[in-house]
Motif scaffolding. Structure first.
Motif, PDB file in Angstrom:
ATOM      1  N   SER A 311       0.836  -1.207   0.000  1.00 36.22           N
ATOM      2  CA  SER A 311       0.000   0.000   0.000  1.00 36.22           C
ATOM      3  C   SER A 311       0.871   1.257   0.000  1.00 36.22           C
ATOM      4  CB  SER A 311      -0.940  -0.007   1.205  1.00 36.22           C
ATOM      5  OG  SER A 311      -0.228   0.037   2.429  1.00 36.22           O
ATOM      6  N   ALA A 314       1.888   1.782  -3.490  1.00 36.82           N
ATOM      7  CA  ALA A 314       0.762   2.296  -4.275  1.00 36.82           C
ATOM      8  C   ALA A 314       0.568   3.798  -4.043  1.00 36.82           C
ATOM      9  CB  ALA A 314      -0.512   1.535  -3.903  1.00 36.82           C
ATOM     10  N   ARG A 315       0.721   4.246  -2.794  1.00 40.85           N
ATOM     11  CA  ARG A 315       0.592   5.681  -2.518  1.00 40.85           C
ATOM     12  C   ARG A 315       1.669   6.477  -3.254  1.00 40.85           C
ATOM     13  NH1 ARG A 315       0.052   3.930   2.758  1.00 40.85           N
ATOM     14  NH2 ARG A 315       2.057   4.857   3.365  1.00 40.85           N
ATOM     15  N   TYR A 317       3.189   5.539  -5.992  1.00 40.31           N
ATOM     16  CA  TYR A 317       2.800   5.544  -7.409  1.00 40.31           C
ATOM     17  C   TYR A 317       1.759   6.638  -7.678  1.00 40.31           C
ATOM     18  CZ  TYR A 317       5.046   1.103  -8.788  1.00 40.31           C
ATOM     19  OH  TYR A 317       5.943   0.105  -9.111  1.00 40.31           O
ATOM     20  N   ALA A 318       0.763   6.712  -6.795  1.00 44.30           N
ATOM     21  CA  ALA A 318      -0.310   7.686  -6.987  1.00 44.30           C
ATOM     22  C   ALA A 318       0.224   9.115  -6.950  1.00 44.30           C
ATOM     23  CB  ALA A 318      -1.385   7.490  -5.915  1.00 44.30           C
ATOM     24  N   ARG A 323      -0.948   6.321 -12.045  1.00 40.11           N
ATOM     25  CA  ARG A 323      -2.283   5.902 -11.618  1.00 40.11           C
ATOM     26  C   ARG A 323      -2.545   4.415 -11.891  1.00 40.11           C
ATOM     27  NH1 ARG A 323      -7.000   8.559 -10.525  1.00 40.11           N
ATOM     28  NH2 ARG A 323      -8.924   7.375 -10.910  1.00 40.11           N
ATOM     29  N   ALA A 326      -0.875   2.180  -9.354  1.00 35.71           N
ATOM     30  CA  ALA A 326      -1.529   2.264  -8.043  1.00 35.71           C
ATOM     31  C   ALA A 326      -2.807   1.440  -8.015  1.00 35.71           C
ATOM     32  CB  ALA A 326      -1.832   3.717  -7.701  1.00 35.71           C
ATOM     33  N   ILE A 350      -4.672   5.058  -0.441  1.00 34.25           N
ATOM     34  CA  ILE A 350      -4.318   5.019  -1.871  1.00 34.25           C
ATOM     35  C   ILE A 350      -5.328   5.825  -2.671  1.00 34.25           C
ATOM     36  CG2 ILE A 350      -3.861   3.542  -3.851  1.00 34.25           C
ATOM     37  CD1 ILE A 350      -3.314   1.251  -1.823  1.00 34.25           C
ATOM     38  N   LEU A 354      -4.959   9.258  -4.955  1.00 29.74           N
ATOM     39  CA  LEU A 354      -5.424   9.309  -6.347  1.00 29.74           C
ATOM     40  C   LEU A 354      -6.506  10.363  -6.541  1.00 29.74           C
ATOM     41  CD1 LEU A 354      -5.652   5.468  -7.054  1.00 29.74           C
ATOM     42  CD2 LEU A 354      -4.116   7.068  -8.212  1.00 29.74           C
TER      43      LEU A 354
END
Length: 404
Positions: A311, A314-315, A317-318, A323, A326, A350, A354
């Motif tokens: 996670s 993913a954050r 990435y966001a 996108r 994520a 996440i 986004l």
């Protein structure tokens, strides 16, 4: 520093101490011998040395005897509770104590697999010696950070073990600390948690984990001096894997200080996924997105894909504008949630990153139903920042019971 080639003055400077205790332990059958010496860091001068030998079952009394001798040599001022503790002559079954030490070792590593091993070793110690209070207290502290099960199960086990420890020994700081953590993170009983944290620290003012968690309570309640406690924890246990103070540096925008602290910890724990996750978050805040992604990916690799690090990636990435990547991790976490507990707050964070506000609040509502421990940090300026202006956020704080 066991295998280091650094000179003592350098080690002393890193630890911010004037003296260092060196020692060697030799075990032969049921006997144990400890050779110890106190060295002045600045001059590399030996101030004191002695040898101690006891039966293995008297190892706690041996530790206390050595601690008293060192305290006398450095003329340390001890509280009445500390003096009473060091005068105790408690004995413990050697195999029980060995299981306890293994449990504490794995607890200190803080990754999911190590926490599971820690719980297992504490339980073995309890099975062997059902009245050994430190094992129950340790089990309670282990459950307090065991995030692969639902909060209700996690903190029910933690409170049960802590209360059993206190039935046996009401003066055990670790047990009060574990009970406080459960009242804080799950019951959201701020007053009850504070009372227990203060009791733990009155019993053992030098218990680093007590200062660390008490600081987290103060942070959750929005107190400005919360950093005093976590920085004190770092002073008391500079070799802990926890980078005490990073949270404060992050909130106050002192990102370079945070990076410096994390890098020092990486010298001690070069394969700790938690430290690479911290690096990733700080790099992202500095908009060094390539470094942030690389560090976060390494935390996932080193942890073998633990959800908390997935996670976190993913954050990042966001925040970095990736996108698609994520969203792929959200799908991955959703699949994982069918086999094990995944915190709803992790998914919400996440979606918040986004800018999917409605989806973020949908997952936060789920987290509220779970009594997710992460919700205690809603007042932190670095948690779910994109949602703070939404009226639903203030309502969520109210439902958690956080002070206005």
């Amino acid at each position: 520093y066991r295998h280091t080639q650094k000179p003592l003055p350098e080690i002393g400077k890193e630890l911010n101490v004037d003296g260092i205790i060196e020692g060697a332990v030799i075990r032969a059958g049921d006997r144990v011998r400890v050779d110890t010496q106190l060295i002045e860091v600045g001059s590399d001068r030996h101030l004191w040395a002695n040898t101690y030998e006891r039966n293995l079952g008297d190892v706690i009394a041996l530790q206390n005897e050595i601690a008293r001798a060192v305290a006398n040599q450095v003329q340390a001022r001890l509280t009445p509770q500390e003096q009473a503790h060091l005068l105790s002559e408690d004995s413990v079954d050697p195999q029980t104590y060995e299981l306890y030490l293994k449990a504490r070792y794995f607890w200190g590593k803080r990754d999911e697999n190590s926490i599971r091993k820690s719980v297992d070793y504490f339980q073995q110690a309890i099975q062997r010696s059902p009245n050994y209070a430190p094992a129950y207290a340790g089990l309670a502290e282990a459950y307090a950070v065991k995030f692969d099960v639902a909060p209700q199960e996690q903190y029910s086990a933690a409170k049960s073990a802590a209360r059993r420890a206190l039935e046996i020994d009401d003066d055990l700081a670790e047990a009060h600390n574990a009970l406080a953590a459960s009242l804080f993170w799950y019951d959201w009983d701020w007053a009850g948690a504070e009372k227990e944290f203060q009791r733990a620290l009155a019993l053992n003012p030098n218990y680093a984990q007590g200062h660390q968690w008490y600081g987290q309570l103060q942070k959750a309640l929005g107190r400005r001096n919360w950093s005093d406690e976590v920085l004190r924890a770092g002073e008391l246990d500079p070799l802990s894997i926890l980078p005490s103070g990073v949270g404060w540096y992050r909130e106050s925008g002192q990102y370079d200080l945070a990076l410096g602290l994390i890098r020092k910890k990486l010298e001690l724990y070069p394969n700790a996924p938690s430290l690479y996750a911290e690096l990733g978050e700080i790099y992202a805040r500095k908009r060094m997105y390539q470094d942030a992604i690389a560090s976060s990916q390494k935390s996932v690799t080193l942890s073998a894909g633990e959800p908390v690090y997935l996670s976190g990636l993913a954050r990042v990435y966001a925040i970095s504008g990736k996108r698609k990547e994520a969203l792929q991790i959200i799908e991955q976490l959703t699949v994982l949630s069918k086999r094990r507990y995944i915190s709803s707050v992790q998914i919400a964070e996440i979606y918040a990153a986004l800018n999917e506000t409605d989806l973020a609040f949908r997952w936060l509502d789920r987290a509220l139903g779970e009594h997710s421990p992460a919700l205690v940090y809603l007042k932190s300026p670095t948690v779910l920042e994109t949602l703070h202006s939404d009226p639903r956020y203030a309502e969520l704080e109210r439902r958690v019971g956080l002070p206005l």
